[in-house]
Design a protein around this motif. Structure first.
Motif, PDB file in Angstrom:
ATOM      1  N   LEU A  13       0.835  -1.199   0.000  1.00 49.48           N
ATOM      2  CA  LEU A  13       0.000   0.000   0.000  1.00 49.48           C
ATOM      3  C   LEU A  13       0.874   1.255   0.000  1.00 49.48           C
ATOM      4  O   LEU A  13       0.681   2.163  -0.810  1.00 49.48           O
ATOM      5  CB  LEU A  13      -0.911  -0.002   1.232  1.00 49.48           C
ATOM      6  N   ILE A  14       1.864   1.298   0.885  1.00 48.54           N
ATOM      7  CA  ILE A  14       2.730   2.478   0.980  1.00 48.54           C
ATOM      8  C   ILE A  14       3.563   2.635  -0.287  1.00 48.54           C
ATOM      9  O   ILE A  14       3.711   3.747  -0.805  1.00 48.54           O
ATOM     10  CB  ILE A  14       3.598   2.406   2.251  1.00 48.54           C
ATOM     11  N   GLU A  15       4.080   1.543  -0.826  1.00 48.86           N
ATOM     12  CA  GLU A  15       4.856   1.606  -2.075  1.00 48.86           C
ATOM     13  C   GLU A  15       4.006   2.133  -3.225  1.00 48.86           C
ATOM     14  O   GLU A  15       4.457   2.962  -4.019  1.00 48.86           O
ATOM     15  CB  GLU A  15       5.414   0.228  -2.430  1.00 48.86           C
ATOM     16  N   THR A  16       2.773   1.663  -3.324  1.00 52.05           N
ATOM     17  CA  THR A  16       1.876   2.123  -4.394  1.00 52.05           C
ATOM     18  C   THR A  16       1.570   3.611  -4.230  1.00 52.05           C
ATOM     19  O   THR A  16       1.547   4.358  -5.211  1.00 52.05           O
ATOM     20  CB  THR A  16       0.578   1.294  -4.409  1.00 52.05           C
ATOM     21  N   ARG A  17       1.357   4.058  -2.993  1.00 50.05           N
ATOM     22  CA  ARG A  17       1.115   5.483  -2.755  1.00 50.05           C
ATOM     23  C   ARG A  17       2.332   6.305  -3.141  1.00 50.05           C
ATOM     24  O   ARG A  17       2.206   7.368  -3.737  1.00 50.05           O
ATOM     25  CB  ARG A  17       0.738   5.745  -1.285  1.00 50.05           C
ATOM     26  N   HIS A  18       3.526   5.816  -2.851  1.00 49.19           N
ATOM     27  CA  HIS A  18       4.730   6.540  -3.234  1.00 49.19           C
ATOM     28  C   HIS A  18       4.851   6.636  -4.751  1.00 49.19           C
ATOM     29  O   HIS A  18       5.266   7.673  -5.274  1.00 49.19           O
ATOM     30  CB  HIS A  18       5.968   5.864  -2.652  1.00 49.19           C
ATOM     31  N   VAL A  19       4.500   5.573  -5.448  1.00 42.84           N
ATOM     32  CA  VAL A  19       4.587   5.577  -6.910  1.00 42.84           C
ATOM     33  C   VAL A  19       3.624   6.611  -7.499  1.00 42.84           C
ATOM     34  O   VAL A  19       4.016   7.433  -8.330  1.00 42.84           O
ATOM     35  CB  VAL A  19       4.309   4.176  -7.500  1.00 42.84           C
ATOM     36  N   ILE A  20       2.354   6.605  -7.082  1.00 44.44           N
ATOM     37  CA  ILE A  20       1.394   7.552  -7.663  1.00 44.44           C
ATOM     38  C   ILE A  20       1.750   8.992  -7.298  1.00 44.44           C
ATOM     39  O   ILE A  20       1.502   9.909  -8.059  1.00 44.44           O
ATOM     40  CB  ILE A  20      -0.067   7.231  -7.313  1.00 44.44           C
ATOM     41  N   SER A  21       2.356   9.184  -6.131  1.00 41.75           N
ATOM     42  CA  SER A  21       2.722  10.542  -5.735  1.00 41.75           C
ATOM     43  C   SER A  21       4.061  10.965  -6.329  1.00 41.75           C
ATOM     44  O   SER A  21       4.465  12.120  -6.169  1.00 41.75           O
ATOM     45  CB  SER A  21       2.768  10.667  -4.209  1.00 41.75           C
ATOM     46  N   ASN A  22       4.723  10.060  -7.002  1.00 40.69           N
ATOM     47  CA  ASN A  22       6.026  10.331  -7.596  1.00 40.69           C
ATOM     48  C   ASN A  22       7.003  10.854  -6.538  1.00 40.69           C
ATOM     49  O   ASN A  22       7.812  11.731  -6.803  1.00 40.69           O
ATOM     50  CB  ASN A  22       5.904  11.304  -8.768  1.00 40.69           C
ATOM     51  N   ASN A  23       6.843  10.343  -5.326  1.00 34.08           N
ATOM     52  CA  ASN A  23       7.664  10.738  -4.177  1.00 34.08           C
ATOM     53  C   ASN A  23       7.597  12.230  -3.874  1.00 34.08           C
ATOM     54  O   ASN A  23       8.547  12.808  -3.352  1.00 34.08           O
ATOM     55  CB  ASN A  23       9.103  10.268  -4.340  1.00 34.08           C
ATOM     56  N   ASP A  24       6.475  12.861  -4.229  1.00 35.58           N
ATOM     57  CA  ASP A  24       6.201  14.250  -3.867  1.00 35.58           C
ATOM     58  C   ASP A  24       5.127  14.259  -2.788  1.00 35.58           C
ATOM     59  O   ASP A  24       4.249  13.393  -2.769  1.00 35.58           O
ATOM     60  CB  ASP A  24       5.673  15.042  -5.086  1.00 35.58           C
ATOM     61  N   ASN A  25       5.173  15.243  -1.912  1.00 35.72           N
ATOM     62  CA  ASN A  25       4.177  15.336  -0.851  1.00 35.72           C
ATOM     63  C   ASN A  25       2.778  15.527  -1.420  1.00 35.72           C
ATOM     64  O   ASN A  25       2.590  16.250  -2.393  1.00 35.72           O
ATOM     65  CB  ASN A  25       4.513  16.479   0.097  1.00 35.72           C
ATOM     66  N   GLN A  26       1.809  14.867  -0.774  1.00 36.61           N
ATOM     67  CA  GLN A  26       0.410  14.887  -1.210  1.00 36.61           C
ATOM     68  C   GLN A  26      -0.506  15.206  -0.033  1.00 36.61           C
ATOM     69  O   GLN A  26      -0.124  15.060   1.128  1.00 36.61           O
ATOM     70  CB  GLN A  26       0.012  13.503  -1.750  1.00 36.61           C
ATOM     71  N   TYR A  27      -1.733  15.579  -0.360  1.00 38.98           N
ATOM     72  CA  TYR A  27      -2.837  15.690   0.585  1.00 38.98           C
ATOM     73  C   TYR A  27      -3.692  14.460   0.332  1.00 38.98           C
ATOM     74  O   TYR A  27      -4.255  14.313  -0.752  1.00 38.98           O
ATOM     75  CB  TYR A  27      -3.630  16.982   0.334  1.00 38.98           C
ATOM     76  N   TRP A  28      -3.782  13.561   1.311  1.00 42.19           N
ATOM     77  CA  TRP A  28      -4.345  12.230   1.084  1.00 42.19           C
ATOM     78  C   TRP A  28      -5.673  12.048   1.801  1.00 42.19           C
ATOM     79  O   TRP A  28      -5.760  12.149   3.018  1.00 42.19           O
ATOM     80  CB  TRP A  28      -3.356  11.197   1.571  1.00 42.19           C
ATOM     81  N   CYS A  29      -6.701  11.706   1.045  1.00 41.28           N
ATOM     82  CA  CYS A  29      -8.006  11.311   1.574  1.00 41.28           C
ATOM     83  C   CYS A  29      -8.052   9.785   1.508  1.00 41.28           C
ATOM     84  O   CYS A  29      -8.234   9.203   0.442  1.00 41.28           O
ATOM     85  CB  CYS A  29      -9.140  11.941   0.759  1.00 41.28           C
ATOM     86  N   TYR A  30      -7.888   9.164   2.656  1.00 43.82           N
ATOM     87  CA  TYR A  30      -7.638   7.727   2.763  1.00 43.82           C
ATOM     88  C   TYR A  30      -8.872   7.030   3.341  1.00 43.82           C
ATOM     89  O   TYR A  30      -9.124   7.075   4.524  1.00 43.82           O
ATOM     90  CB  TYR A  30      -6.419   7.549   3.656  1.00 43.82           C
ATOM     91  N   ASP A  31      -9.646   6.390   2.478  1.00 46.73           N
ATOM     92  CA  ASP A  31     -10.860   5.681   2.875  1.00 46.73           C
ATOM     93  C   ASP A  31     -10.471   4.280   3.352  1.00 46.73           C
ATOM     94  O   ASP A  31      -9.987   3.470   2.565  1.00 46.73           O
ATOM     95  CB  ASP A  31     -11.818   5.602   1.687  1.00 46.73           C
ATOM     96  N   VAL A  32     -10.688   4.014   4.634  1.00 52.35           N
ATOM     97  CA  VAL A  32     -10.312   2.714   5.197  1.00 52.35           C
ATOM     98  C   VAL A  32     -11.531   1.894   5.626  1.00 52.35           C
ATOM     99  O   VAL A  32     -11.419   0.997   6.461  1.00 52.35           O
ATOM    100  CB  VAL A  32      -9.332   2.873   6.392  1.00 52.35           C
ATOM    101  N   LYS A  33     -12.672   2.181   5.020  1.00 53.15           N
ATOM    102  CA  LYS A  33     -13.906   1.487   5.409  1.00 53.15           C
ATOM    103  C   LYS A  33     -13.838  -0.021   5.213  1.00 53.15           C
ATOM    104  O   LYS A  33     -14.485  -0.773   5.919  1.00 53.15           O
ATOM    105  CB  LYS A  33     -15.093   2.055   4.641  1.00 53.15           C
ATOM    106  N   GLU A  34     -13.056  -0.481   4.247  1.00 53.71           N
ATOM    107  CA  GLU A  34     -12.959  -1.918   3.966  1.00 53.71           C
ATOM    108  C   GLU A  34     -11.744  -2.564   4.623  1.00 53.71           C
ATOM    109  O   GLU A  34     -11.476  -3.739   4.405  1.00 53.71           O
ATOM    110  CB  GLU A  34     -12.894  -2.150   2.450  1.00 53.71           C
ATOM    111  N   ALA A  35     -11.006  -1.797   5.419  1.00 50.77           N
ATOM    112  CA  ALA A  35      -9.805  -2.337   6.068  1.00 50.77           C
ATOM    113  C   ALA A  35     -10.182  -2.980   7.396  1.00 50.77           C
ATOM    114  O   ALA A  35     -10.959  -2.435   8.170  1.00 50.77           O
ATOM    115  CB  ALA A  35      -8.792  -1.233   6.295  1.00 50.77           C
ATOM    116  N   ASN A  36      -9.617  -4.131   7.634  1.00 49.60           N
ATOM    117  CA  ASN A  36      -9.821  -4.847   8.896  1.00 49.60           C
ATOM    118  C   ASN A  36      -8.471  -5.176   9.497  1.00 49.60           C
ATOM    119  O   ASN A  36      -7.566  -5.621   8.798  1.00 49.60           O
ATOM    120  CB  ASN A  36     -10.577  -6.159   8.668  1.00 49.60           C
TER     121      ASN A  36
END
Length: 131
Positions: A36-59
């Motif tokens: 998950l963290i690696e994928t987020r780093h890839v989409i952000s191109n290692n630039d800082n982001q403002y992240w809306c993180y929906d965790v409704k399906e996380a257990n």
């Protein structure tokens, strides 16, 4: 709109906000949290982001996962809005946040629109302060 996904989560960027939603119910282990963290780093191109993180399906986040997130989970973020299912979960997350201080602005919401509004406010303040 930029999009990226792996087998369990989808990320996309819209109006300068990074969003993510799980594609199915996910029980976390260390390998999944690293992906998950690696994928987020890839989409952000290692630039800082403002992240809306929906965790409704996380257990279940094991201590091992929480420890890993505590070290690596806030990299490349200006702020994070966590979207959850219930006020009970919100209470539990807020209690956890009081014990573990976040390195970035971090807020918990039960409504995605409110989460996005909060992130846009932080983004606007940061843009004004950087002028």
């Amino acid at each position: 709109m930029t999009e990226l996904e792996n087998e369990f989560i989808r990320f996309w960027v819209n109006d300068g906000i990074l969003y993510s939603k799980f594609k199915c119910e996910v029980n976390f282990d260390l390998d999944k949290i690293k992906k998950l963290i690696e994928t987020r780093h890839v989409i952000s191109n290692n630039d800082n982001q403002y992240w809306c993180y929906d965790v409704k399906e996380a257990n279940g986040f094991s201590k091992e996962c929480r420890d890993y997130v505590d070290i690596y989970g806030q990299e490349f973020l200006f702020a994070c809005a966590l979207v959850i299912n219930s006020h009970i979960q919100k209470f539990l997350f807020n209690t956890f946040l009081k014990l573990k201080k976040s390195k970035i602005p971090f807020q918990i919401f039960t409504n995605e629109e409110k989460a996005t509004e909060w992130l846009l406010e932080i983004k606007a303040k940061n843009e004004i302060n950087s002028i």
